[in-house]
Design an enzyme around this catalytic site. Structure first.
Site: not given
Ligand code: SAH
Length: 351
Positions: A94, A107, A114, A118, A121, A162, A193, A217-218, A292, A334
């Site tokens: 997508e 985007c 992936c 995480c 995600c 990634e 990213s 970072l998160n 989200n 995201c």
């Molecule tokens: N793998 C890469 C790029 C894809 S994720 C990375 O980790 O940066 C893009 C962004 O979306 C990342 O910053 C991730 O932390 C965020 N993300 C993933 N799941 C999410 C969610 N459910 N709600 C909000 N942001 C999210």
């Protein structure tokens, strides 16, 4: 039979070499490049300034890869659009178009699925399928342009996958998309990213690429980060922050830290204090993203909490932005990108 050359897998220099090998004049490479990346045509017969005989040669020895949307989902609230593509091997990926004032951000995905796992995600839940080829990444941009009838002002590699685990292809795709005689997306308007693959961040720093870098970072402790992002067990926070700092020193650029705000998990006043300490001395921006919904175990921090967090880290003098969720209503925000394998049977490729 010799296999045909996929022109969209070539950088400009490689196209020049290929043209040279056919015995044609070098300016043909510029012409073809412009047809592919400026005029965005998908048939040799559209290359009207190229002699019919050479068009036939091109047709016999090369092809123009193109992607067609299988499905487009639009949000009337934000005008965000999510586009589903089917790859040649049947896999789905997508892309998302995010309009915001004069800014038109595309985007794109860098992998099908992936491997990073995480917990918050949706793409992670699909598992890893494969790396995308160069032409599959550039074509997401070109095909969106053709189908939406607009060009992007900004490009973010924040779709599925990634990017730093598909490093070579990602850099080649960006070299093509950044080329001034083609799509010409400026390097300051392109952001990669990563979840924090430290050796790749170090390589990226060494190679001195011009595109912007963002790190997801998160969390502010290794314990929390490892529980959310398994990659942290391999590359824990101090290692990651050292690599980030080295990048800013070498590149003279700020780095962006993305921080997904999850209620009571990483959004407390203690987290804000720790984040301040962690980022002090690193020229950066902080992008706070409301979580989200993808996983019932997590809840998004409420707006009050997000604002309090932003205020608490204000002394950092790093610009802090809050990402309003674009496309949440169409599962295009995201971390919400995920395709189901079953959908392949529902959708006809020509739809
Ligand atoms: N793998 C890469 C790029 C894809 S994720 C990375 O980790 O940066 C893009 C962004 O979306 C990342 O910053 C991730 O932390 C965020 N993300 C993933 N799941 C999410 C969610 N459910 N709600 C909000 N942001 C999210």
């Amino acid at each position: 039979m010799m296999s045909k050359t996929n022109l969209k897998s070539l950088t400009f220099n490689e196209l020049q070499e290929w043209i040279h090998s056919t015995g044609e004049k070098p300016f043909r490479a510029s012409q073809i490049w412009s047809w592919l990346y400026q005029k965005n045509i998908v048939e040799f017969s559209g290359m009207t300034n190229i002699a019919r005989s050479f068009q036939t040669h091109l047709h016999d020895h090369a092809f123009i890869y193109s992607l067609s949307p299988v499905k487009t989902t639009g949000s009337s609230a934000t005008r965000t659009q999510k586009i589903l593509w089917q790859l040649e091997d049947g896999l789905h990926i997508e892309s998302v178009f995010i309009p915001d004032g004069h800014r038109r951000t595309f985007c794109i995905s860098t992998q099908a699925g992936c491997a990073m796992g995480c917990g918050f995600c949706a793409t992670a839940a699909m598992g890893f399928q494969r790396n995308l080829h160069v032409h599959e990444m550039t074509e997401q941009v070109l095909s969106m342009q053709r189908h939406l009838g607009i060009k992007p002002t900004n490009l973010v590699l924040m779709g599925m996958g990634e990017p730093f685990l598909n490093y070579d292809n990602v850099i080649r795709a960006l070299t093509i998309l950044n080329n001034a005689e083609g799509t010409a997306i400026g390097h300051r308007r392109i952001t990669i990213s990563t979840c924090g693959i430290v050796p790749a961040i170090e390589r990226y720093t060494r190679e001195n690429h011009p595109y912007k870098l963002a790190i997801s970072l998160n969390a502010t402790t290794d314990e929390t980060r490892s529980s959310l992002m398994p990659v942290n067990r391999k590359y824990p926070l101090n290692t990651l922050l050292r690599a980030a700092e080295a990048y800013t020193r070498q590149s003279h650029k700020r780095i962006t830290f993305e921080y997904v705000m999850i209620r009571n998990l990483n959004d407390t006043p203690e987290d804000a204090r720790r984040l301040m300490r962690m980022l002090r001395g690193i020229p950066c921006k902080v992008n706070l993203i409301g979580y989200n919904a993808t996983n019932p175990d997590f809840t998004r921090s409420d707006d009050k909490r997000i604002h309090a967090f932003a205020e608490a880290i204000a002394p950092l003098s790093a610009p802090v932005t809050l990402r309003l969720s674009k496309g949440d209503d169409i599962q295009a925000a995201c971390g919400q990108l995920a395709t189901k394998q079953e959908s392949a049977t529902e959708l006809s490729p020509s739809a």
